[in-house]
Design a protein around this motif. Sequence first.
Motif, mmCIF file in Angstrom:
data_model
loop_
_atom_site.group_PDB
_atom_site.id
_atom_site.type_symbol
_atom_site.label_atom_id
_atom_site.label_comp_id
_atom_site.label_asym_id
_atom_site.label_seq_id
_atom_site.Cartn_x
_atom_site.Cartn_y
_atom_site.Cartn_z
ATOM 1 N N ALA A 147 47.287 48.628 47.014
ATOM 2 C CA ALA A 147 48.434 47.885 46.488
ATOM 3 C C ALA A 147 49.712 48.696 46.655
ATOM 4 C CB ALA A 147 48.208 47.532 45.022
ATOM 5 N N ASP A 148 49.648 49.984 46.356
ATOM 6 C CA ASP A 148 50.829 50.846 46.503
ATOM 7 C C ASP A 148 51.211 51.012 47.970
ATOM 8 O OD1 ASP A 148 50.861 51.151 43.749
ATOM 9 O OD2 ASP A 148 49.918 53.141 43.778
ATOM 10 N N GLN A 149 50.226 51.302 48.803
ATOM 11 C CA GLN A 149 50.468 51.530 50.230
ATOM 12 C C GLN A 149 51.029 50.288 50.925
ATOM 13 O OE1 GLN A 149 49.721 54.409 52.071
ATOM 14 N NE2 GLN A 149 50.271 53.527 54.032
ATOM 15 N N CYS A 150 50.483 49.132 50.582
ATOM 16 C CA CYS A 150 50.847 47.885 51.266
ATOM 17 C C CYS A 150 51.915 47.082 50.524
ATOM 18 C CB CYS A 150 49.596 47.019 51.451
ATOM 19 S SG CYS A 150 48.291 47.819 52.398
ATOM 20 N N SER A 210 41.298 52.940 47.135
ATOM 21 C CA SER A 210 41.043 52.078 45.984
ATOM 22 C C SER A 210 41.995 50.884 46.052
ATOM 23 C CB SER A 210 41.287 52.852 44.685
ATOM 24 O OG SER A 210 42.670 53.157 44.549
ATOM 25 N N ALA A 211 41.734 49.881 45.216
ATOM 26 C CA ALA A 211 42.619 48.715 45.176
ATOM 27 C C ALA A 211 44.032 49.126 44.779
ATOM 28 C CB ALA A 211 42.070 47.672 44.212
ATOM 29 N N LYS A 212 44.148 50.060 43.847
ATOM 30 C CA LYS A 212 45.478 50.529 43.430
ATOM 31 C C LYS A 212 46.187 51.225 44.584
ATOM 32 C CE LYS A 212 47.980 53.243 39.993
ATOM 33 N NZ LYS A 212 49.182 52.935 40.653
ATOM 34 N N TYR A 218 48.911 40.087 54.655
ATOM 35 C CA TYR A 218 48.328 40.965 53.644
ATOM 36 C C TYR A 218 46.971 41.494 54.087
ATOM 37 C CZ TYR A 218 51.889 39.234 50.374
ATOM 38 O OH TYR A 218 53.066 38.923 49.762
ATOM 39 N N ALA A 219 46.147 40.628 54.650
ATOM 40 C CA ALA A 219 44.820 41.048 55.118
ATOM 41 C C ALA A 219 44.953 42.084 56.232
ATOM 42 C CB ALA A 219 44.016 39.843 55.594
ATOM 43 N N ARG A 220 45.885 41.859 57.153
ATOM 44 C CA ARG A 220 46.090 42.830 58.243
ATOM 45 C C ARG A 220 46.576 44.166 57.704
ATOM 46 N NH1 ARG A 220 48.892 38.618 60.586
ATOM 47 N NH2 ARG A 220 50.805 39.846 60.486
ATOM 48 N N ASP A 221 47.492 44.138 56.717
ATOM 49 C CA ASP A 221 47.994 45.384 56.132
ATOM 50 C C ASP A 221 46.870 46.158 55.443
ATOM 51 O OD1 ASP A 221 50.531 44.805 57.038
ATOM 52 O OD2 ASP A 221 51.321 44.200 55.078
ATOM 53 N N ILE A 222 46.008 45.453 54.724
ATOM 54 C CA ILE A 222 44.873 46.095 54.052
ATOM 55 C C ILE A 222 43.923 46.701 55.078
ATOM 56 C CG2 ILE A 222 42.785 45.626 52.700
ATOM 57 C CD1 ILE A 222 44.554 43.598 51.102
ATOM 58 N N LEU A 223 43.614 45.954 56.125
ATOM 59 C CA LEU A 223 42.733 46.479 57.174
ATOM 60 C C LEU A 223 43.321 47.734 57.809
ATOM 61 C CD1 LEU A 223 41.432 43.320 59.054
ATOM 62 C CD2 LEU A 223 40.054 45.036 57.871
ATOM 63 N N ALA A 224 44.617 47.703 58.110
ATOM 64 C CA ALA A 224 45.261 48.856 58.744
ATOM 65 C C ALA A 224 45.204 50.078 57.831
ATOM 66 C CB ALA A 224 46.706 48.507 59.102
ATOM 67 N N ALA A 225 45.528 49.895 56.558
ATOM 68 C CA ALA A 225 45.519 51.023 55.623
ATOM 69 C C ALA A 225 44.099 51.553 55.412
ATOM 70 C CB ALA A 225 46.134 50.605 54.288
ATOM 71 N N ALA A 226 43.146 50.658 55.266
ATOM 72 C CA ALA A 226 41.763 51.062 55.011
ATOM 73 C C ALA A 226 41.074 51.611 56.260
ATOM 74 C CB ALA A 226 40.963 49.896 54.441
ATOM 75 N N PRO A 246 45.907 42.024 42.243
ATOM 76 C CA PRO A 246 45.169 40.770 42.421
ATOM 77 C C PRO A 246 45.198 40.271 43.875
ATOM 78 C CG PRO A 246 46.434 40.665 40.398
ATOM 79 C CD PRO A 246 46.857 41.927 41.118
ATOM 80 N N THR A 247 46.331 40.460 44.549
ATOM 81 C CA THR A 247 46.427 40.077 45.963
ATOM 82 C C THR A 247 45.463 40.910 46.792
ATOM 83 O OG1 THR A 247 48.720 39.387 45.718
ATOM 84 C CG2 THR A 247 47.983 39.901 47.955
ATOM 85 N N VAL A 248 45.396 42.211 46.502
ATOM 86 C CA VAL A 248 44.468 43.091 47.220
ATOM 87 C C VAL A 248 43.034 42.601 47.018
ATOM 88 C CG1 VAL A 248 43.466 45.419 47.290
ATOM 89 C CG2 VAL A 248 45.944 45.128 47.183
ATOM 90 N N TYR A 249 42.654 42.350 45.761
ATOM 91 C CA TYR A 249 41.285 41.931 45.485
ATOM 92 C C TYR A 249 40.935 40.605 46.166
ATOM 93 C CZ TYR A 249 40.369 45.657 42.148
ATOM 94 O OH TYR A 249 40.152 46.873 41.565
ATOM 95 N N ARG A 250 41.879 39.652 46.192
ATOM 96 C CA ARG A 250 41.603 38.366 46.866
ATOM 97 C C ARG A 250 41.373 38.578 48.353
ATOM 98 N NH1 ARG A 250 45.498 36.482 43.229
ATOM 99 N NH2 ARG A 250 47.164 36.728 44.752
#
Length: 123
Positions: free
Chosen positions: A37-40, A32-34, A18-26, A45-49
């Motif tokens: 969440a949609d992209q990944c 935004s968190a939404k 999840y952290a890697r997916d967020i880093l890649a997308a960002a 809540p998982t995104v925010y953590r």
Amino acid sequence: MSEDPAVGDILDLLSDEYARDILAAASVKPMSAKQLADQCEMSQPTVYRRVEWLQEYGLIEEQTQIETGGNDYSVFAATLSEFSLALAEGDFETEIERTEPPAFPGQDEQDTADRFTKMWENL
């Protein structure tokens, strides 16, 4: 030989899908968190953590997206550009390279017309 806890923490963080997916997308554009969440395909809540964890190590930063209607919101931009792990003489050494995301869309454009176009597209 004892392992530096920071090395283990960074490896734990980067081993999290999840952290890697967020880093890649960002890393493509601030989201935004939404949007993350949609992209990944994960819950907000998982995104925010994960974002909180990534911020602890300076791998992602929070920015404020200004809206003309007054509904400003947070977006997240990856600052990690490179991570390396080396083993030398019995010790692990890590190096993290970070980038500064542009303060506004089009900041890196040299041509004034291109800069204005990028800024306008992101309003």
